[in-house]
Design a protein around this motif. Structure first.
Motif, PDB file in Angstrom:
ATOM      1  N   UNK A 225       1.331   8.142   6.802  1.00  0.00           N
ATOM      2  CA  UNK A 225       0.395   7.015   6.741  1.00  0.00           C
ATOM      3  C   UNK A 225       1.088   5.790   6.146  1.00  0.00           C
ATOM      4  N   UNK A 226       1.953   5.999   5.162  1.00  0.00           N
ATOM      5  CA  UNK A 226       2.719   4.901   4.590  1.00  0.00           C
ATOM      6  C   UNK A 226       3.637   4.255   5.603  1.00  0.00           C
TER       7      UNK A 226
ATOM      8  N   UNK B 247       0.812  -1.221   0.000  1.00  0.00           N
ATOM      9  CA  UNK B 247       0.000   0.000   0.000  1.00  0.00           C
ATOM     10  C   UNK B 247       0.850   1.279   0.000  1.00  0.00           C
ATOM     11  N   UNK B 248       1.935   1.384   0.772  1.00  0.00           N
ATOM     12  CA  UNK B 248       2.695   2.641   0.788  1.00  0.00           C
ATOM     13  C   UNK B 248       3.380   3.011  -0.517  1.00  0.00           C
ATOM     14  N   UNK B 249       3.581   2.086  -1.425  1.00  0.00           N
ATOM     15  CA  UNK B 249       4.270   2.411  -2.680  1.00  0.00           C
ATOM     16  C   UNK B 249       3.487   3.435  -3.495  1.00  0.00           C
ATOM     17  N   UNK B 250       2.183   3.234  -3.754  1.00  0.00           N
ATOM     18  CA  UNK B 250       1.453   4.300  -4.445  1.00  0.00           C
ATOM     19  C   UNK B 250       1.270   5.545  -3.584  1.00  0.00           C
ATOM     20  N   UNK B 251       1.246   5.372  -2.260  1.00  0.00           N
ATOM     21  CA  UNK B 251       1.129   6.549  -1.388  1.00  0.00           C
ATOM     22  C   UNK B 251       2.366   7.433  -1.493  1.00  0.00           C
ATOM     23  N   UNK B 252       3.543   6.830  -1.615  1.00  0.00           N
ATOM     24  CA  UNK B 252       4.778   7.609  -1.756  1.00  0.00           C
ATOM     25  C   UNK B 252       4.763   8.378  -3.077  1.00  0.00           C
TER      26      UNK B 252
END
Length: 92
Positions: A46-47, A19-24
């Motif tokens: 959040x990531x 999940x954090x990859x697209x958030x970054x």
């Protein structure tokens, strides 16, 4: 003891570690303006929270004796690599 299926904690760890990859990427595009700085920072934090939760769930999944551990190992490896890269970026 025979293992039956994958660990639920391991599957959750694997999903949460991605999940954090697209958030970054989203936070990088939002930080470009002054008004988006705080929003980008919040998305980045959040990531980090997702990765810590994924790491804990992966460790729980690894130590389950009656379930498969592949997803738990992969989720733990991804979240550990992310956290190590983040610490490197912060300290350098």
């Amino acid at each position: 003891m025979e293992r039956s299926g994958e660990s639920t904690a391991g599957i959750c760890s694997l999903v949460l570690s991605f999940i954090p990859i697209p958030l970054i990427l989203l936070s990088v595009f939002l930080i470009s303006g002054q008004s988006g700085f705080m929003l980008g920072l919040m998305i980045f934090c959040a990531g980090i929270i997702f990765e810590v939760i994924a790491l804990v769930l992966g460790i729980i999944g690894i130590f389950q004796k009656t379930k498969g551990r592949v997803c738990a190992f992969v989720g733990t490896a991804i979240s550990t690599a992310y956290i190590i890269c983040l610490v490197y970026l912060v300290l350098s």
